[in-house]
Design an enzyme around this catalytic site. Structure first.
Site, PDB file in Angstrom:
ATOM      1  N   ASN A 187      -0.004   5.717  -6.085  1.00 20.14           N
ATOM      2  CA  ASN A 187       0.962   5.216  -7.068  1.00 20.14           C
ATOM      3  C   ASN A 187       0.229   5.181  -8.399  1.00 20.14           C
ATOM      4  O   ASN A 187      -0.594   4.297  -8.628  1.00 20.14           O
ATOM      5  CB  ASN A 187       1.448   3.824  -6.654  1.00 20.14           C
TER       6      ASN A 187
ATOM      7  N   LYS B 122       1.275   4.508 -11.283  1.00 16.43           N
ATOM      8  CA  LYS B 122       1.764   3.507 -12.247  1.00 16.43           C
ATOM      9  C   LYS B 122       1.857   4.155 -13.638  1.00 16.43           C
ATOM     10  O   LYS B 122       2.188   5.342 -13.740  1.00 16.43           O
ATOM     11  CB  LYS B 122       0.874   2.263 -12.208  1.00 16.43           C
TER      12      LYS B 122
ATOM     13  N   HIS C 226       8.686  -2.085  -5.973  1.00 20.92           N
ATOM     14  CA  HIS C 226       7.288  -2.468  -6.209  1.00 20.92           C
ATOM     15  C   HIS C 226       7.262  -3.859  -6.851  1.00 20.92           C
ATOM     16  O   HIS C 226       8.126  -4.194  -7.670  1.00 20.92           O
ATOM     17  CB  HIS C 226       6.602  -1.449  -7.125  1.00 20.92           C
TER      18      HIS C 226
ATOM     19  N   GLU D 107       5.617  -5.014  -9.179  1.00 19.90           N
ATOM     20  CA  GLU D 107       5.595  -5.010 -10.648  1.00 19.90           C
ATOM     21  C   GLU D 107       7.005  -4.860 -11.210  1.00 19.90           C
ATOM     22  O   GLU D 107       7.327  -5.404 -12.269  1.00 19.90           O
ATOM     23  CB  GLU D 107       4.651  -3.892 -11.141  1.00 19.90           C
TER      24      GLU D 107
ATOM     25  N   GLU E 217       2.597  -4.891   0.451  1.00 20.16           N
ATOM     26  CA  GLU E 217       1.652  -5.057  -0.649  1.00 20.16           C
ATOM     27  C   GLU E 217       1.610  -6.523  -1.072  1.00 20.16           C
ATOM     28  O   GLU E 217       2.441  -6.963  -1.879  1.00 20.16           O
ATOM     29  CB  GLU E 217       2.081  -4.214  -1.854  1.00 20.16           C
TER      30      GLU E 217
ATOM     31  N   GLY F 252      -4.556  -4.762  -7.549  1.00 17.84           N
ATOM     32  CA  GLY F 252      -5.360  -4.619  -8.755  1.00 17.84           C
ATOM     33  C   GLY F 252      -6.361  -5.734  -8.967  1.00 17.84           C
ATOM     34  O   GLY F 252      -6.930  -5.871 -10.041  1.00 17.84           O
TER      35      GLY F 252
ATOM     36  N   SER G  48      -5.583  -3.070  -3.426  1.00 14.42           N
ATOM     37  CA  SER G  48      -7.039  -2.884  -3.469  1.00 14.42           C
ATOM     38  C   SER G  48      -7.582  -2.134  -2.259  1.00 14.42           C
ATOM     39  O   SER G  48      -8.662  -2.438  -1.771  1.00 14.42           O
ATOM     40  CB  SER G  48      -7.752  -4.239  -3.651  1.00 14.42           C
TER      41      SER G  48
ATOM     42  N   GLY H 170      -3.239   2.239  -5.656  1.00 17.33           N
ATOM     43  CA  GLY H 170      -3.110   2.193  -7.110  1.00 17.33           C
ATOM     44  C   GLY H 170      -4.358   2.756  -7.774  1.00 17.33           C
ATOM     45  O   GLY H 170      -4.548   3.958  -7.886  1.00 17.33           O
TER      46      GLY H 170
HETATM   47  P1  13P Z   1      -4.249  -1.270  -6.375  1.00 14.95           P
HETATM   48  O1  13P Z   1      -4.672  -0.256  -5.310  1.00 14.95           O
HETATM   49  O2  13P Z   1      -4.720  -0.900  -7.737  1.00 14.95           O
HETATM   50  O3  13P Z   1      -4.568  -2.661  -5.955  1.00 14.95           O
HETATM   51  O4  13P Z   1      -2.639  -1.175  -6.459  1.00 14.95           O
HETATM   52  C1  13P Z   1      -1.896  -1.209  -5.295  1.00 14.95           C
HETATM   53  C2  13P Z   1      -0.484  -0.897  -5.624  1.00 14.95           C
HETATM   54  O5  13P Z   1       0.180  -1.639  -6.316  1.00 14.95           O
HETATM   55  C3  13P Z   1       0.068   0.358  -5.090  1.00 14.95           C
HETATM   56  O6  13P Z   1       1.446   0.411  -5.264  1.00 14.95           O
END
Ligand code: 13P
Length: 247
Positions: free
Chosen positions: A9, A11, A93, A95, A164, A170, A209, A230
């Site tokens: 992803n 982002k 997601h 976010e 997630e 993150g 992560s 991510g």
């Molecule tokens: P990270 O791998 O950066 O923690 O992000 C995970 C994520 O939100 C994937 O959609």
């Protein structure tokens, strides 16, 4: 047996030049392992399609409109994403739920729009730290997935689920394999309430992560069928290491 699936992803990251180098590195370095894909910002779908057609790497989008067409400025429809041969579309997601106030009902409508257009929604669920500390993890993810299942019915067999935990995204903090497995098993049991055989075939990814050094251990759990990645998906070497850990 379910195959492992590792999806990046991206982002809000990328540029034509950076994407060409990243995708080129991924395709050149692939050597078996999990099935894989990248969910890129919508303006780069044509580039992903051009560079990845004929390769083992699938591509897709990070969000979609719940509407089919009309006066919805800025929105992108599922049919438009299908025009670029997307295989996957992330919906729900955390976010988007947090920064764009997306409800589980809206997420469910988006998932149906993706299914109707012949693609697979990657339906994200996950609890915040406060919800985990209040002992609400199971009920939160159950309600999030339940909203999609209520509209999808037997078509749930076409979805991918991604667990997630918001506190792991993150942050460098990962759920332990045992913590993640416990939630994944609950999600699969919930899918099985609709159809036990189909539930056994749905891929449930872990996200938060996931990195080269913890991917193998997470994906060794019986109900963890891959990862939604991510930060580590933005470096070809790291993304490849995670894909290769999913053999
Ligand atoms: P990270 O791998 O950066 O923690 O992000 C995970 C994520 O939100 C994937 O959609």
């Amino acid at each position: 047996m379910r195959r492992k699936l590792v999806v990046g992803n991206w982002k809000l990251n990328g540029s034509l030049a950076a994407n060409a180098s990243l995708l080129g590195g991924i395709v050149a370095g692939l050597d078996g392992g999990a099935d894989c894909g990248v969910c890129v910002p919508a303006p780069y779908l044509a580039q992903a399609q051009a560079l990845l057609t004929g390769s083992p790497v699938s591509w897709g989008a990070q969000d979609v409109s719940a509407h089919a067409a009309g006066a919805f400025t800025g929105e992108v429809s599922a049919a438009m994403l299908a025009d670029f041969a997307c295989r996957y579309v992330i919906v729900g997601h955390s976010e988007r739920r947090a920064y764009h106030a997306e409800s589980s009902e809206l997420v469910a409508k988006k998932a149906i729009a993706v299914l109707d257009a012949g693609m697979s929604p990657i339906v994200c669920v996950g609890e915040t730290l406060a919800e985990r500390e209040a002992g609400q993890t199971v009920v939160v993810v159950r309600n999030q997935l339940g909203a999609v299942l209520a509209l999808a019915g037997e078509r749930f067999a076409q979805i991918v689920v991604a667990y997630e935990p918001v506190w792991a995204i993150g942050t460098g903090k990962t759920a332990t394999p045992a913590m993640a497995q416990e939630v994944h098993a609950r999600l699969r049991a919930q899918l099985a309430e609709t159809n036990a055989i189909s539930a056994g075939a749905v891929q449930i990814l872990y996200g938060g992560s996931m990195k080269p050094d913890n991917a193998a251990e997470l994906m060794a759990q019986p109900d963890i069928d891959g990862g939604l990645i991510g930060g580590a998906a933005l470096k070809a070497a790291d993304f490849l290491a995670i894909i290769h850990a999913g053999k």
